[in-house]
Design an enzyme around this catalytic site. Structure first.
Site, PDB file in Angstrom:
ATOM      1  N   PRO A  11     -21.524  53.484  36.241  1.00  0.00           N
ATOM      2  CA  PRO A  11     -22.593  52.494  36.372  1.00  0.00           C
ATOM      3  C   PRO A  11     -23.467  52.657  37.607  1.00  0.00           C
ATOM      4  O   PRO A  11     -22.978  52.887  38.715  1.00  0.00           O
ATOM      5  CB  PRO A  11     -21.830  51.172  36.440  1.00  0.00           C
ATOM      6  N   ASN A  12     -24.747  52.513  37.379  1.00  0.00           N
ATOM      7  CA  ASN A  12     -25.815  52.471  38.394  1.00  0.00           C
ATOM      8  C   ASN A  12     -26.191  53.838  38.956  1.00  0.00           C
ATOM      9  O   ASN A  12     -27.163  53.935  39.708  1.00  0.00           O
ATOM     10  CB  ASN A  12     -25.457  51.499  39.541  1.00  0.00           C
ATOM     11  N   ARG A  19     -33.005  54.495  44.702  1.00  0.00           N
ATOM     12  CA  ARG A  19     -32.692  53.292  45.488  1.00  0.00           C
ATOM     13  C   ARG A  19     -31.633  53.664  46.523  1.00  0.00           C
ATOM     14  O   ARG A  19     -30.872  54.615  46.329  1.00  0.00           O
ATOM     15  CB  ARG A  19     -32.106  52.178  44.595  1.00  0.00           C
ATOM     16  N   TYR A  24     -26.951  56.939  49.465  1.00  0.00           N
ATOM     17  CA  TYR A  24     -26.716  57.920  48.399  1.00  0.00           C
ATOM     18  C   TYR A  24     -27.675  59.121  48.415  1.00  0.00           C
ATOM     19  O   TYR A  24     -27.536  60.018  47.584  1.00  0.00           O
ATOM     20  CB  TYR A  24     -26.772  57.215  47.036  1.00  0.00           C
ATOM     21  N   ASN A  75     -17.681  61.003  38.560  1.00  0.00           N
ATOM     22  CA  ASN A  75     -17.937  59.964  39.554  1.00  0.00           C
ATOM     23  C   ASN A  75     -17.945  58.648  38.778  1.00  0.00           C
ATOM     24  O   ASN A  75     -18.955  58.290  38.173  1.00  0.00           O
ATOM     25  CB  ASN A  75     -19.274  60.178  40.259  1.00  0.00           C
ATOM     26  N   ALA A  78     -18.377  52.270  40.381  1.00  0.00           N
ATOM     27  CA  ALA A  78     -17.555  51.063  40.596  1.00  0.00           C
ATOM     28  C   ALA A  78     -16.333  51.016  39.681  1.00  0.00           C
ATOM     29  O   ALA A  78     -15.325  50.361  40.018  1.00  0.00           O
ATOM     30  CB  ALA A  78     -18.407  49.814  40.413  1.00  0.00           C
ATOM     31  N   GLU A  99     -12.491  64.187  40.875  1.00  0.00           N
ATOM     32  CA  GLU A  99     -13.196  62.923  41.140  1.00  0.00           C
ATOM     33  C   GLU A  99     -14.165  63.148  42.300  1.00  0.00           C
ATOM     34  O   GLU A  99     -13.789  63.746  43.318  1.00  0.00           O
ATOM     35  CB  GLU A  99     -12.158  61.860  41.516  1.00  0.00           C
ATOM     36  N   HIS A 101     -17.021  61.241  44.878  1.00  0.00           N
ATOM     37  CA  HIS A 101     -17.763  60.098  45.416  1.00  0.00           C
ATOM     38  C   HIS A 101     -18.783  60.629  46.401  1.00  0.00           C
ATOM     39  O   HIS A 101     -18.437  61.422  47.294  1.00  0.00           O
ATOM     40  CB  HIS A 101     -16.833  59.094  46.113  1.00  0.00           C
ATOM     41  N   ARG A 108     -15.970  52.631  53.997  1.00  0.00           N
ATOM     42  CA  ARG A 108     -16.759  51.496  53.505  1.00  0.00           C
ATOM     43  C   ARG A 108     -15.858  50.269  53.305  1.00  0.00           C
ATOM     44  O   ARG A 108     -14.771  50.201  53.863  1.00  0.00           O
ATOM     45  CB  ARG A 108     -17.501  51.919  52.224  1.00  0.00           C
TER      46      ARG A 108
HETATM   47  O1  CA2 Z   1     -19.929  56.986  46.638  1.00  0.00           O
HETATM   48  C1  CA2 Z   1     -19.938  57.004  45.398  1.00  0.00           C
HETATM   49  O2  CA2 Z   1     -20.286  57.970  44.729  1.00  0.00           O
HETATM   50  C2  CA2 Z   1     -19.545  55.732  44.625  1.00  0.00           C
HETATM   51  O3  CA2 Z   1     -18.774  56.130  43.485  1.00  0.00           O
HETATM   52  C3  CA2 Z   1     -20.837  55.081  44.188  1.00  0.00           C
HETATM   53  C4  CA2 Z   1     -20.634  53.726  43.514  1.00  0.00           C
HETATM   54  C5  CA2 Z   1     -19.731  52.824  44.333  1.00  0.00           C
HETATM   55  O4  CA2 Z   1     -19.449  51.637  43.607  1.00  0.00           O
HETATM   56  C6  CA2 Z   1     -18.425  53.502  44.700  1.00  0.00           C
HETATM   57  O5  CA2 Z   1     -17.678  52.629  45.510  1.00  0.00           O
HETATM   58  C7  CA2 Z   1     -18.699  54.791  45.465  1.00  0.00           C
HETATM   59  C8  CA2 Z   1     -21.976  53.041  43.304  1.00  0.00           C
HETATM   60  C9  CA2 Z   1     -22.923  53.825  42.479  1.00  0.00           C
HETATM   61  C10 CA2 Z   1     -24.259  53.182  42.562  1.00  0.00           C
HETATM   62  O6  CA2 Z   1     -25.217  54.205  42.614  1.00  0.00           O
HETATM   63  C11 CA2 Z   1     -26.435  53.913  43.121  1.00  0.00           C
HETATM   64  C12 CA2 Z   1     -27.212  54.980  43.445  1.00  0.00           C
HETATM   65  C13 CA2 Z   1     -28.445  54.769  43.996  1.00  0.00           C
HETATM   66  C14 CA2 Z   1     -28.913  53.498  44.191  1.00  0.00           C
HETATM   67  C15 CA2 Z   1     -28.133  52.413  43.840  1.00  0.00           C
HETATM   68  C16 CA2 Z   1     -26.885  52.624  43.287  1.00  0.00           C
END
Ligand code: CA2
Length: 146
Positions: A11-12, A19, A24, A75, A78, A99, A101, A108
């Site tokens: 997700p996201n 963003r 990221y 990846n 969440a 995996e 991240h 974090r």
């Molecule tokens: O660090 C990572 O890759 C995470 O898997 C990213 C997840 C987060 O919930 C994990 O704890 C760590 C969030 C992905 C959201 O991706 C976005 C990318 C750009 C802008 C907003 C969200």
């Protein structure tokens, strides 16, 4: 023989590069797919990048990987921290699982420190930014080429 690796994104992550660049980075999933494909092509390994905001779709792609792919880079975003369904699906996959991240999750919030997926993953990348996918792909090529 040609080999296939699924690069699954939760997700996201469709917002990657669009963003929160301070966390990221500025590269997109299209950039990730290009980098991983270049790494794989030289060794006859195809990279197929998929992204969904829906847990069930990720589970379905893991089931599909059982039939079609020799390795999974994932990846789970969440879902890492919440999804026993994704863990259970990965436990049915017989090939290597890496995996990834983008951020260093252990630096974090505490709720990001535990990943259900890590109970199955053969290797875990965290904090390498988007480059972590390319590093994971380099390692995956070695694993699936035997
Ligand atoms: O660090 C990572 O890759 C995470 O898997 C990213 C997840 C987060 O919930 C994990 O704890 C760590 C969030 C992905 C959201 O991706 C976005 C990318 C750009 C802008 C907003 C969200």
């Amino acid at each position: 023989m040609s080999r296939l690796v699924f690069i699954l994104n939760g997700p996201n992550l469709n917002l990657l590069g669009k963003r929160q660049p301070e966390i990221y980075g500025r590269e997109t999933l299209e950039d990730v797919e290009r980098a991983c494909s270049e790494i794989g092509t030289a060794s006859g390994v195809e990279a197929r990048l998929l992204q969904s905001n829906h847990e069930g779709q990720i589970v379905d792609w893991i089931h599909q990987a059982r039939e079609e792919a020799q390795g999974i880079i994932i990846n789970p975003a969440a879902l890492s921290h919440t999804s026993i369904a994704v863990l259970d699906a990965l436990n049915t996959f017989e090939g290597p699982v890496i995996e990834v991240h983008i951020s260093q999750i252990h630096k974090r919030e505490a709720f990001r420190h535990h990943s259900f997926v890590s109970h199955r993953a053969d290797a875990v990348m965290a904090g390498f930014g988007v480059h972590g996918y390319a590093l994971a792909m380099q390692h995956m090529v070695r694993l699936v080429k035997g």
